[in-house]
Enzyme design. Structure first.
Site, PDB file in Angstrom:
ATOM      1  N   ARG A   1       0.854  -1.189   0.000  1.00 36.29           N
ATOM      2  CA  ARG A   1       0.000   0.000   0.000  1.00 36.29           C
ATOM      3  C   ARG A   1       0.894   1.245   0.000  1.00 36.29           C
ATOM      4  O   ARG A   1       1.914   1.281   0.712  1.00 36.29           O
ATOM      5  CB  ARG A   1      -0.887   0.036   1.247  1.00 36.29           C
ATOM      6  CG  ARG A   1      -2.075  -0.897   1.192  1.00 36.29           C
ATOM      7  CD  ARG A   1      -3.111  -0.468   0.154  1.00 36.29           C
ATOM      8  NE  ARG A   1      -4.250  -1.355   0.094  1.00 36.29           N
ATOM      9  CZ  ARG A   1      -4.377  -2.394  -0.749  1.00 36.29           C
ATOM     10  NH1 ARG A   1      -3.415  -2.684  -1.603  1.00 36.29           N
ATOM     11  NH2 ARG A   1      -5.469  -3.127  -0.743  1.00 36.29           N
TER      12      ARG A   1
ATOM     13  N   GLU B   1      -4.023   7.299  -4.817  1.00 31.09           N
ATOM     14  CA  GLU B   1      -4.261   6.719  -6.152  1.00 31.09           C
ATOM     15  C   GLU B   1      -5.534   7.314  -6.751  1.00 31.09           C
ATOM     16  O   GLU B   1      -6.507   7.512  -6.018  1.00 31.09           O
ATOM     17  CB  GLU B   1      -4.374   5.190  -6.038  1.00 31.09           C
ATOM     18  CG  GLU B   1      -3.045   4.599  -5.604  1.00 31.09           C
ATOM     19  CD  GLU B   1      -3.073   3.076  -5.440  1.00 31.09           C
ATOM     20  OE1 GLU B   1      -4.091   2.437  -5.766  1.00 31.09           O
ATOM     21  OE2 GLU B   1      -2.067   2.539  -4.964  1.00 31.09           O
TER      22      GLU B   1
ATOM     23  N   HIS C   1      -1.102   0.127  -9.934  1.00 30.44           N
ATOM     24  CA  HIS C   1      -1.745  -0.838  -9.024  1.00 30.44           C
ATOM     25  C   HIS C   1      -2.280  -2.055  -9.809  1.00 30.44           C
ATOM     26  O   HIS C   1      -3.486  -2.316  -9.810  1.00 30.44           O
ATOM     27  CB  HIS C   1      -2.893  -0.150  -8.240  1.00 30.44           C
ATOM     28  CG  HIS C   1      -3.247  -0.883  -6.974  1.00 30.44           C
ATOM     29  ND1 HIS C   1      -3.661  -0.255  -5.830  1.00 30.44           N
ATOM     30  CD2 HIS C   1      -3.267  -2.212  -6.674  1.00 30.44           C
ATOM     31  CE1 HIS C   1      -3.923  -1.150  -4.896  1.00 30.44           C
ATOM     32  NE2 HIS C   1      -3.677  -2.355  -5.384  1.00 30.44           N
TER      33      HIS C   1
HETATM   34  N1  LIG Z   1      -0.532  -4.191  -5.256  1.00 27.91           N
HETATM   35  C1  LIG Z   1      -1.588  -4.983  -5.246  1.00 27.91           C
HETATM   36  O1  LIG Z   1      -2.319  -5.117  -6.227  1.00 27.91           O
HETATM   37  C2  LIG Z   1      -1.882  -5.795  -4.042  1.00 27.91           C
HETATM   38  C3  LIG Z   1      -1.524  -5.369  -2.783  1.00 27.91           C
HETATM   39  N2  LIG Z   1      -1.798  -6.140  -1.685  1.00 27.91           N
HETATM   40  C4  LIG Z   1      -1.394  -5.671  -0.354  1.00 27.91           C
HETATM   41  O2  LIG Z   1      -0.520  -6.633   0.221  1.00 27.91           O
HETATM   42  C5  LIG Z   1      -0.810  -6.730   1.612  1.00 27.91           C
HETATM   43  C6  LIG Z   1      -0.291  -8.043   2.166  1.00 27.91           C
HETATM   44  O3  LIG Z   1      -1.120  -9.114   1.758  1.00 27.91           O
HETATM   45  P1  LIG Z   1      -0.946 -10.582   2.408  1.00 27.91           P
HETATM   46  O4  LIG Z   1       0.450 -11.034   2.269  1.00 27.91           O
HETATM   47  O5  LIG Z   1      -2.033 -11.427   1.890  1.00 27.91           O
HETATM   48  O6  LIG Z   1      -1.249 -10.241   3.948  1.00 27.91           O
HETATM   49  P2  LIG Z   1      -0.750 -11.017   5.234  1.00 27.91           P
HETATM   50  O7  LIG Z   1      -1.712 -10.634   6.307  1.00 27.91           O
HETATM   51  O8  LIG Z   1      -0.524 -12.451   4.941  1.00 27.91           O
HETATM   52  O9  LIG Z   1       0.665 -10.345   5.537  1.00 27.91           O
HETATM   53  C7  LIG Z   1       0.800  -9.073   6.054  1.00 27.91           C
HETATM   54  C8  LIG Z   1       2.143  -8.982   6.739  1.00 27.91           C
HETATM   55  O10 LIG Z   1       2.309  -7.640   7.213  1.00 27.91           O
HETATM   56  C9  LIG Z   1       2.938  -7.733   8.501  1.00 27.91           C
HETATM   57  N3  LIG Z   1       2.647  -6.520   9.273  1.00 27.91           N
HETATM   58  C10 LIG Z   1       1.441  -6.031   9.614  1.00 27.91           C
HETATM   59  N4  LIG Z   1       1.587  -4.920  10.361  1.00 27.91           N
HETATM   60  C11 LIG Z   1       2.921  -4.714  10.488  1.00 27.91           C
HETATM   61  C12 LIG Z   1       3.709  -3.732  11.147  1.00 27.91           C
HETATM   62  N5  LIG Z   1       3.147  -2.741  11.847  1.00 27.91           N
HETATM   63  N6  LIG Z   1       5.053  -3.814  11.047  1.00 27.91           N
HETATM   64  C13 LIG Z   1       5.627  -4.816  10.345  1.00 27.91           C
HETATM   65  N7  LIG Z   1       4.933  -5.782   9.696  1.00 27.91           N
HETATM   66  C14 LIG Z   1       3.594  -5.732   9.776  1.00 27.91           C
HETATM   67  C15 LIG Z   1       2.308  -8.980   9.138  1.00 27.91           C
HETATM   68  O11 LIG Z   1       3.103  -9.517  10.167  1.00 27.91           O
HETATM   69  P3  LIG Z   1       2.789  -9.214  11.732  1.00 27.91           P
HETATM   70  O12 LIG Z   1       1.303  -9.317  11.901  1.00 27.91           O
HETATM   71  O13 LIG Z   1       3.571 -10.241  12.485  1.00 27.91           O
HETATM   72  O14 LIG Z   1       3.302  -7.836  11.986  1.00 27.91           O
HETATM   73  C16 LIG Z   1       2.268  -9.906   7.938  1.00 27.91           C
HETATM   74  O15 LIG Z   1       3.479 -10.613   7.812  1.00 27.91           O
HETATM   75  C17 LIG Z   1      -2.327  -6.546   1.672  1.00 27.91           C
HETATM   76  O16 LIG Z   1      -2.738  -6.099   2.954  1.00 27.91           O
HETATM   77  C18 LIG Z   1      -2.599  -5.536   0.583  1.00 27.91           C
HETATM   78  O17 LIG Z   1      -2.623  -4.235   1.122  1.00 27.91           O
HETATM   79  C19 LIG Z   1      -2.412  -7.335  -1.814  1.00 27.91           C
HETATM   80  C20 LIG Z   1      -2.799  -7.798  -3.034  1.00 27.91           C
HETATM   81  C21 LIG Z   1      -2.599  -7.054  -4.250  1.00 27.91           C
HETATM   82  O1  LIG Z   2      -6.137  -7.259  -3.100  1.00 27.50           O
HETATM   83  C1  LIG Z   2      -5.720  -6.123  -2.836  1.00 27.50           C
HETATM   84  O2  LIG Z   2      -5.571  -5.719  -1.677  1.00 27.50           O
HETATM   85  C2  LIG Z   2      -5.381  -5.204  -3.914  1.00 27.50           C
HETATM   86  O3  LIG Z   2      -4.722  -4.240  -3.697  1.00 27.50           O
HETATM   87  C3  LIG Z   2      -5.843  -5.442  -5.298  1.00 27.50           C
HETATM   88  O4  LIG Z   2      -5.612  -6.669  -5.767  1.00 27.50           O
END
Ligand SMILES: NC(=O)C1=CN([C@@H]2O[C@H](COP(=O)(O)OP(=O)(O)OC[C@H]3O[C@@H](n4cnc5c(N)ncnc54)[C@H](OP(=O)(O)O)[C@@H]3O)[C@@H](O)[C@H]2O)C=CC1
Ligand SMILES: O=C(O)C(=O)CO
Length: 321
Positions: A235, A264, A282
């Site tokens: 994000r 965005e 994105h």
């Molecule tokens: N560009 C795009 O099109 C897309 C973007 N995304 C983004 O990717 C993100 C991640 O997705 P996903 O992997 O499925 O989510 P997960 O919930 O599996 O992973 C999120 C990670 O973030 C870490 N995290 C959360 N808060 C903190 C913090 N304050 N400091 C450090 N680490 C932190 C968590 O670890 P912990 O809780 O131990 O801190 C966890 O490892 C989504 O939330 C979304 O915003 C997703 C899909 C598409």
């Molecule tokens: O899944 C999400 O969070 C996105 O950003 C779009 O795929």
């Protein structure tokens, strides 16, 4: 006997056109953004909806949730839930389904595409060839990507998929989360600053929202250093975009690849003027295969909730209700 189809409020057009048609086929759908006066529509009809559909990008603001007094369930297209108003949804007691897991591969692929582009200067070299500069000069040499130290901020579903890609590039991986991941083969660094100091390339795959806002600030970028690269597929809010533009412009970091932005679809104008940053609109989950899988899960979550009171995949704070 005529059957009545459940009424669904769709907040706006979905990121896969077929899904609009599929929803309209299965449910009595009203698309809020298509109403001539959405506020008036909600005031007059809000009480008729128990179900809503939205996307991670559109979210669902408190004003809409508050205007749906009988809302029971929201099915969201995407895994990020930072744009859905958590407090309003919890006040309403509505549950929320989302689409984790099915997009990990394509988002990790794009992280690597941006990583390779930023380090090797691929987009810049494309502009160089198209401008006709090749006949007058040589394109400058760039930075090797394979064998480098890859720092991952957010070793979750997508972060660990990025880490798997990294093994094919002979990279050493370390990560930072709030808590170490049990059983992870990778080194955990308890602070982001330490990770940035250690890494050649820092990839952001942490969740968005207030808890991670501007985690990557001027200090973290300084720690990454003038040879370092930043990739963000999570994000825009996780990065202080003004500090990033300043670091790129003044070569305090070497380059960046960004799929997401603070506002965005308006990346900071300063970024548009720079050659050492690759910008994508994105698109990380934007493949036919992944968007189809996300759409299927949006539909499945809605069907499951209507049939059983629980979606197949539920946002953690919703499931904890
Ligand atoms: N560009 C795009 O099109 C897309 C973007 N995304 C983004 O990717 C993100 C991640 O997705 P996903 O992997 O499925 O989510 P997960 O919930 O599996 O992973 C999120 C990670 O973030 C870490 N995290 C959360 N808060 C903190 C913090 N304050 N400091 C450090 N680490 C932190 C968590 O670890 P912990 O809780 O131990 O801190 C966890 O490892 C989504 O939330 C979304 O915003 C997703 C899909 C598409
Ligand atoms: O899944 C999400 O969070 C996105 O950003 C779009 O795929």
């Amino acid at each position: 006997m005529a059957t009545t189809r459940p009424r669904v409020l769709q907040y706006g057009k979905m990121p896969l056109t077929q899904l609009d048609a599929e929803l309209a086929q299965a449910y009595e759908v009203s698309i809020l953004s298509e109403q001539p006066d959405p506020e008036r529509f909600l005031a007059e009809h809000g009480g008729q909806f128990e179900y809503a559909v939205t996307s991670a990008a559109m979210g669902l603001p408190a004003g809409v949730v508050d205007a749906l007094p009988n809302l029971k369930f929201v099915s969201s297209f995407g895994v990020g839930f930072d744009a859905l108003d958590k407090d309003a949804l919890l006040r309403r007691g509505a549950r929320v389904g989302y689409t984790p897991g099915v997009l990990d591969d394509c988002v990790a692929d794009l992280a690597f595409a941006l990583l390779l582009d930023a380090t090797r200067g691929l987009s810049e070299s494309d502009r160089f060839v198209r401008r006709g500069d090749w006949s007058q000069s040589r394109f400058g040499i760039r930075t090797r990507a394979s064998g480098k130290r890859l720092g991952i901020l957010g070793m979750g579903r997508i972060g660990s998929t990025v880490a798997r890609r990294a093994s094919g590039f002979d990279m050493e991986v370390a990560y930072h989360n709030r808590r170490p991941v049990e059983g992870s083969p990778h080194q955990y660094l308890p602070s982001l600053l330490e990770l940035a100091r250690w890494a050649d390339i820092l990839v952001i795959t942490a969740a968005g929202g207030e808890g991670t806002r501007h985690l990557v600030n001027a200090e973290v970028l300084a720690a990454l250093g003038p040879q370092g690269f930043l990739v963000n597929v999570a994000r825009g809010s996780v990065v202080d975009e003004a500090a990033l533009a300043d670091a790129l412009e003044n070569k305090r970091i070497a380059g960046a690849g960004l799929d997401v932005f603070e506002d965005e679809p308006r990346p900071l104008p300063a970024l548009l003027a720079l050659d050492n940053v690759v910008l994508a609109p994105h698109i990380a989950s934007g493949t036919h295969e992944t968007r189809r899988a996300m759409a299927d899960l949006v539909l499945h979550n809605l069907q499951q909730f209507i049939a059983t009171g629980r979606p197949a995949a539920e946002v953690p704070w919703s499931a904890a209700q």
